[in-house]
Scaffold this motif. Sequence first.
Motif, short mmCIF file in Angstrom:
data_model
loop_
_atom_site.label_atom_id
_atom_site.label_comp_id
_atom_site.label_asym_id
_atom_site.label_seq_id
_atom_site.Cartn_x
_atom_site.Cartn_y
_atom_site.Cartn_z
N SER A 345 55.42 -26.26 -31.09
CA SER A 345 54.03 -25.82 -30.95
C SER A 345 53.20 -26.58 -31.97
CB SER A 345 53.94 -24.30 -31.20
OG SER A 345 52.60 -23.87 -31.19
N MET A 465 55.46 -13.17 -38.10
CA MET A 465 54.15 -13.70 -38.46
C MET A 465 53.87 -13.41 -39.93
SD MET A 465 52.34 -14.91 -35.74
CE MET A 465 52.59 -14.94 -33.95
N ASP A 504 51.83 -18.17 -37.51
CA ASP A 504 53.16 -18.09 -36.91
C ASP A 504 54.19 -18.83 -37.75
OD1 ASP A 504 52.94 -20.80 -36.34
OD2 ASP A 504 52.42 -20.49 -34.24
N ASN A 508 50.95 -22.25 -37.73
CA ASN A 508 49.75 -22.35 -36.90
C ASN A 508 49.06 -21.00 -36.88
OD1 ASN A 508 50.30 -25.06 -36.09
ND2 ASN A 508 51.80 -24.26 -34.63
N SER A 510 47.69 -18.31 -35.08
CA SER A 510 47.79 -17.93 -33.67
C SER A 510 46.66 -17.01 -33.24
CB SER A 510 49.13 -17.24 -33.41
OG SER A 510 49.22 -16.02 -34.13
N SER A 511 46.06 -16.28 -34.18
CA SER A 511 44.93 -15.42 -33.81
C SER A 511 44.09 -15.11 -35.03
CB SER A 511 45.40 -14.12 -33.15
OG SER A 511 46.00 -13.27 -34.10
N ASN A 524 40.39 -17.31 -31.77
CA ASN A 524 40.84 -18.42 -32.62
C ASN A 524 40.29 -19.76 -32.10
OD1 ASN A 524 42.36 -18.53 -30.33
ND2 ASN A 524 44.30 -18.98 -31.35
#
Length: 780
Positions: A345, A465, A504, A508, A510-511, A524
């Motif tokens: 990702s 997370m 994550d 990254n 993620s939200s 995001n």
Amino acid sequence: MLRKLFHSVAALLVVSGIGVGVPAAAQEMRVRNLIVPDGATEYSMMKRRGDVRFQMPSDFRSVGKDYAQKLTQQGWRKSARDNLQSSFWVQTFAKGNMTLVVRVSEEDGGSAVRLTPTGMMWEEDDQPTPKELPIPDDATELEYSDFFETVEFRTPSDLKTVQKYLVEELEKRNWQKDKTTMDFAHYVSMDFSQKKSSLTVNLRAQEEGCEVEFRTEGMQWDGMKDEIERAKKVAQKAKQVREQAEQIAADAAKTEALAERMASLPKRKDKPKQGIDTLPKLPNEATIVMDGTTFKLPHVIAYEVFQYDEWKTKIVATPKAVKQDTLLARLRKTGNDEDDQGGPSWPQPHLIVVLNEDDQPRRLSLQAGGTPGHGSDDELVGTALVENGRARGTVALREPGDFFDKVYTAEISFDVPVLTRDSTPVKRLADAPKLANSGKLVMGNRTYNLSNVVAYPMMFFDDPMTAIVFSEKPLNLTKLTAALGRPAADDYFEFTPQVKLLVDADDNVSSVSIWADNNSVGSNNDLEDAIVIEDGRARGTAKMTKPGEFLDTKYSFEVSVDVNVLGQKASVSRKPVGGLPADSYDALPVPQGHEGFHAEGSPFRKVIQTTVAAKLDAVVDFYRRQLASGQWGKWDETVADTKIDRQSARLTFTGPTGGLSVQLVGKGNETAITLVSRDAQAAKAAGLWPAPGKARLFIANETASPAVLTINRRDYTIAAGAGGRDPKTGINWEVAPGNYTIEIIPPRGQVQSEKIKIQPDTTIGVIITDSGNFMTMELY
């Protein structure tokens, strides 16, 4: 013997003109021995409901008085205070191990009577129970249904063998065979009876064994819930064991196949040396121009994979340094960058170039501004060389590409080491300077200073997370720390303006969730971030590249973080304390899987109510284990105040801030939990802590006008706004425990009057609301 009642039915006693019958001995007393008065109509007795009901022509006071007299003559005594109101009368009696609640209410010119006994025998109690039915030792898929009153199971034995076994076993259990309605090689149906109970046994031949169904009528199904739950747990456990065994076997086979694959990987193709060590160093940077917007990607890595029977080298350019741990783990496991969870990702924007085993650029893919792009083979220009663990070259799209109406170009220059499955992840924060912990949130015309930052581990579904919260006010670290490693951490929230980032495992974002002005915004999009989580440290920055909009309100934020992640240096995993697993609420333990959660109270006294599918003794054990473990602070049980019986329990503890009462009520396999905590420190700080043996009465006026409150016939004027926001500005009296009558006449409406009883060591609040009325609540 005290019987547990699920949905019982009761019968009762006496009214005017009825003589007193001779009761059976307490241990043998049955519902049918109780007397119902002459003149009773609409009589119903139902064990599943738990009471006896009927109508009487007399008024409710006369009926209630007659019951009190006749029950006293039969040796019953009152065991609780009467509840006598203008339209009903409730009396509670006890005799030995039996109790009887008599409720008589006014209805249709006469009275309605409801009698609720416990500890007495019902007609159904003499009937056989499904638990006594013969179940072969080799039975599987055993299911009890108390709704349909059936029992079903399978057995590997053949139909005739099972038929013979059941007939013999049922006769041993005093069942009489009445008839065989069907008797075939593939199907048998037989009828049995015992007293008032009947049983139909249906047998169906299967390819392997036999399927059995018991259909019952008139049997005692109350109390079977435990057996049903036990059967379900046994079946579920067997299923889990079977699935675990299958998964272990599948994983072992997969691991073996991967090991064979890794062992059989060929060596990379031998190529003539090109003298890469003599070539000058190239810069590492990729540029994407998407629809007129330029994206610079200064971080470049290269790694080798074995895919489609060929060694390839992949070059990846990103706006920030990528976390190598997940990538290298995949390379070691499979030899390529994909596994069951998919491929890497990569943060956006990014650019990927794939070189074949001859180092020729074969494919280019990109993502920028949410738009994809690609090129392959003759659509690419440039050269590359992979030699001595180094990848060097330049690659570009020969012509601009397009995705619908968006046009893009891409080029990359790289000169980096090639990562392999034997590589070690690069440390990104080893020499990183300290960043400030700060944040700014703009919501409409208001700016929030988010100077408080905390990072902690959590789970988003099954994905680990790291949550990073930038808030206007500090979060309650005591409550948050208590929630770590438990489901409560996954949705932990406090009502203060904040920006929350979820990062994550590949670092990254993620939200993003924002809360301010009573608005909750989640997004995001248009985010530029460089967050790194490494060795228990969270460091980096994030900002919106352009303002977002929510309900016509524009918002944006910019944050910086450099903190230790809570619970990571000392692992989040906690030492098991046994018993039921724990979740957390408000820094207190609650069993995982609880349902019907409700919380209320004040800053000084809080009440938490929930229910868990567990027996009473298991929940008592849960609170004793958890509160003694030290994971929730130092709590000591006040043993002298502990009360535990068969259906309820009360435990009291003293702890870090004050007292905690754990009140439990058990019903079968469920236990209702009520936690009442009192924060003595906070009450003292607010001036609301009562002296020992005394009480306090606090009065606040939330209206914009003075109000007159009458307490025990004496008027008191409460200034406008007094105590509405600050307890220290309200009326705060130390009073003697006892009964108080409070009245107020609102500007519009009838007088409001309420009688309250103030207990010792408590603080009662009387709050005058905007309506001009008042409400009372226990503040401490």
